[in-house]
Scaffold this motif. Structure first.
Motif, PDB file in Angstrom:
ATOM      1  N   PHE A  78      54.304 -28.055  15.642  1.00 34.95           N
ATOM      2  CA  PHE A  78      54.296 -27.397  14.331  1.00 34.95           C
ATOM      3  C   PHE A  78      54.550 -28.419  13.224  1.00 34.95           C
ATOM      4  O   PHE A  78      53.822 -28.478  12.230  1.00 34.95           O
ATOM      5  CB  PHE A  78      55.374 -26.309  14.305  1.00 34.95           C
ATOM      6  CG  PHE A  78      55.738 -25.834  12.929  1.00 34.95           C
ATOM      7  CD1 PHE A  78      55.044 -24.784  12.331  1.00 34.95           C
ATOM      8  CD2 PHE A  78      56.774 -26.427  12.205  1.00 34.95           C
ATOM      9  CE1 PHE A  78      55.375 -24.345  11.051  1.00 34.95           C
ATOM     10  CE2 PHE A  78      57.108 -26.006  10.931  1.00 34.95           C
ATOM     11  CZ  PHE A  78      56.409 -24.956  10.350  1.00 34.95           C
ATOM     12  N   LYS A  79      55.582 -29.221  13.393  1.00 38.64           N
ATOM     13  CA  LYS A  79      55.957 -30.189  12.355  1.00 38.64           C
ATOM     14  C   LYS A  79      54.876 -31.245  12.159  1.00 38.64           C
ATOM     15  O   LYS A  79      54.582 -31.643  11.025  1.00 38.64           O
ATOM     16  CB  LYS A  79      57.287 -30.857  12.700  1.00 38.64           C
ATOM     17  CG  LYS A  79      57.843 -31.721  11.573  1.00 38.64           C
ATOM     18  CD  LYS A  79      59.224 -32.232  11.881  1.00 38.64           C
ATOM     19  CE  LYS A  79      59.813 -32.979  10.674  1.00 38.64           C
ATOM     20  NZ  LYS A  79      58.974 -34.055  10.174  1.00 38.64           N
ATOM     21  N   ILE A  81      51.691 -30.897  12.584  1.00 37.47           N
ATOM     22  CA  ILE A  81      50.590 -30.262  11.858  1.00 37.47           C
ATOM     23  C   ILE A  81      50.910 -30.180  10.370  1.00 37.47           C
ATOM     24  O   ILE A  81      50.096 -30.526   9.516  1.00 37.47           O
ATOM     25  CB  ILE A  81      50.304 -28.855  12.422  1.00 37.47           C
ATOM     26  CG1 ILE A  81      49.764 -28.952  13.859  1.00 37.47           C
ATOM     27  CG2 ILE A  81      49.300 -28.106  11.521  1.00 37.47           C
ATOM     28  CD1 ILE A  81      49.746 -27.632  14.594  1.00 37.47           C
ATOM     29  N   ARG A  82      52.124 -29.716  10.046  1.00 36.61           N
ATOM     30  CA  ARG A  82      52.490 -29.579   8.630  1.00 36.61           C
ATOM     31  C   ARG A  82      52.562 -30.937   7.938  1.00 36.61           C
ATOM     32  O   ARG A  82      52.153 -31.088   6.791  1.00 36.61           O
ATOM     33  CB  ARG A  82      53.823 -28.844   8.494  1.00 36.61           C
ATOM     34  CG  ARG A  82      53.808 -27.378   8.890  1.00 36.61           C
ATOM     35  CD  ARG A  82      52.631 -26.597   8.316  1.00 36.61           C
ATOM     36  NE  ARG A  82      52.446 -26.815   6.889  1.00 36.61           N
ATOM     37  CZ  ARG A  82      51.327 -26.530   6.234  1.00 36.61           C
ATOM     38  NH1 ARG A  82      50.264 -26.052   6.882  1.00 36.61           N
ATOM     39  NH2 ARG A  82      51.230 -26.739   4.936  1.00 36.61           N
ATOM     40  N   ALA A 110      52.157 -22.906  11.680  1.00 40.07           N
ATOM     41  CA  ALA A 110      51.738 -24.084  10.920  1.00 40.07           C
ATOM     42  C   ALA A 110      50.514 -23.789  10.062  1.00 40.07           C
ATOM     43  O   ALA A 110      50.188 -24.563   9.157  1.00 40.07           O
ATOM     44  CB  ALA A 110      51.446 -25.250  11.863  1.00 40.07           C
ATOM     45  N   ARG A 189      57.881 -19.475   6.635  1.00 42.02           N
ATOM     46  CA  ARG A 189      56.428 -19.521   6.552  1.00 42.02           C
ATOM     47  C   ARG A 189      55.788 -18.173   6.194  1.00 42.02           C
ATOM     48  O   ARG A 189      54.721 -18.133   5.600  1.00 42.02           O
ATOM     49  CB  ARG A 189      55.850 -20.003   7.895  1.00 42.02           C
ATOM     50  CG  ARG A 189      56.243 -21.420   8.274  1.00 42.02           C
ATOM     51  CD  ARG A 189      55.620 -22.442   7.349  1.00 42.02           C
ATOM     52  NE  ARG A 189      54.160 -22.429   7.446  1.00 42.02           N
ATOM     53  CZ  ARG A 189      53.362 -23.056   6.596  1.00 42.02           C
ATOM     54  NH1 ARG A 189      53.876 -23.713   5.572  1.00 42.02           N
ATOM     55  NH2 ARG A 189      52.056 -23.020   6.763  1.00 42.02           N
TER      56      ARG A 189
END
Length: 285
Positions: A78-79, A81-82, A110, A189
């Motif tokens: 996730f991180k 991707i962000r 994400a 999110r």
């Protein structure tokens, strides 16, 4: 050189159609063994970085199909991707196939937008730990197990010893911390669109259609339909895959070739496959 001269060609001869890179994030997260790679930051990094590096692409599409797994690997993916989205100023569109549950849903978070099939499974915002106890079995077969430790808690939840209530409470406290991290991610999110539903963070899961109503996802739609609607009829998705290494396995992962290691790998592979199959079956897949 040819690419730099293309802008001087008459419009009918230019290849100006938008290309949207697509990365598939499939499988149990953190699972795998010497003969099988699971979904992890190590396996996802190369295709993600390649996709986000496509300068002319207005967005990156992620196809998520995962029943969950390691909360650490889920958050790391996730991180990444962000971080890549921010560095390259790209929109992220997530498309859920069969399931994006638990860690799979954490990865889907994400996306700037999340699209689903009406029958996709989404949610399962919770934490689970499972195992087996073999205390009665070793008694019946006459096995005398000997364990020596430095540190009284080194055998916490040992499957060959009776459960200790104090150990169970400790494990549950760790799960609550992980659960809170997950909840915070969802609220960060999706907080502005989440429904006020008491079941949202209980570990319950829903179909994609209900997920839209709950605010867990944004809309029903498939990849090609959404891409053409957003970027024109000439827009094309382009699948970005990790390079293949020895024996066709994804690059970045080692394979043990020694006889002993290979035999160990077969055993690990069997256990891993059973565990992963059980995860998919939980969602009726």
């Amino acid at each position: 050189m040819i690419s730099s001269l293309r802008r001087f060609l008459p419009k009918p001869f230019r290849n100006d159609k938008p290309v949207i890179p697509v990365v598939r994030l499939h499988g149990a997260i953190g699972g795998g063994g010497p003969l099988k790679s699971g979904l992890s930051l190590a396996t996802a990094s190369i295709p993600l970085e390649k996709a986000f590096s496509m300068k002319k692409a207005p967005a990156v599409a992620l196809v998520v199909n995962s029943p969950g797994g390691s909360p650490v690997q889920s958050r790391l993916i996730f991180k990444r991707i962000r971080d890549l989205a921010k560095e390259n100023e790209k929109d992220v569109l997530v498309f859920v196939e069969d399931v994006a549950a638990s860690g799979g849903y954490m990865i889907a978070l994400a996306g700037d937008e999340i699209f689903v099939d009406p029958s996709s499974i989404v949610g399962s915002i919770g934490v689970v730990a499972a195992g087996f106890g073999f205390t009665e079995m070793i008694k019946k077969i006459g096995v005398d197990r000997r364990v020596y430790t430095a540190g009284e808690k080194k055998v916490t939840l040992d499957p060959f010893q009776p459960e200790v209530p104090e150990d169970i409470e400790y494990i549950k406290s760790l799960q609550l911390e992980i659960h809170e991290t997950f909840i915070d991610m969802v609220k960060s999110r999706r907080g502005d669109v989440l429904a006020d539903d008491p079941d949202l963070f209980t570990g319950k899961f829903w179909t994609g259609r209900t997920g839209v109503q709950l605010g867990l996802v944004d809309a029903i739609g498939d990849l090609r339909e959404v891409i053409k609607d957003r970027y024109g009829d000439k827009a094309e998705p382009k699948l970005i895959s990790a390079p293949r290494g020895l024996f066709g396995r994804k690059a970045g992962l080692g394979v043990g070739l020694a006889k002993g290691r290979l035999l160990d790998g077969v055993g690990e592979e069997l256990i891993s496959s059973v565990e992963e199959r059980a995860m998919w079956m939980r969602y009726g897949l």
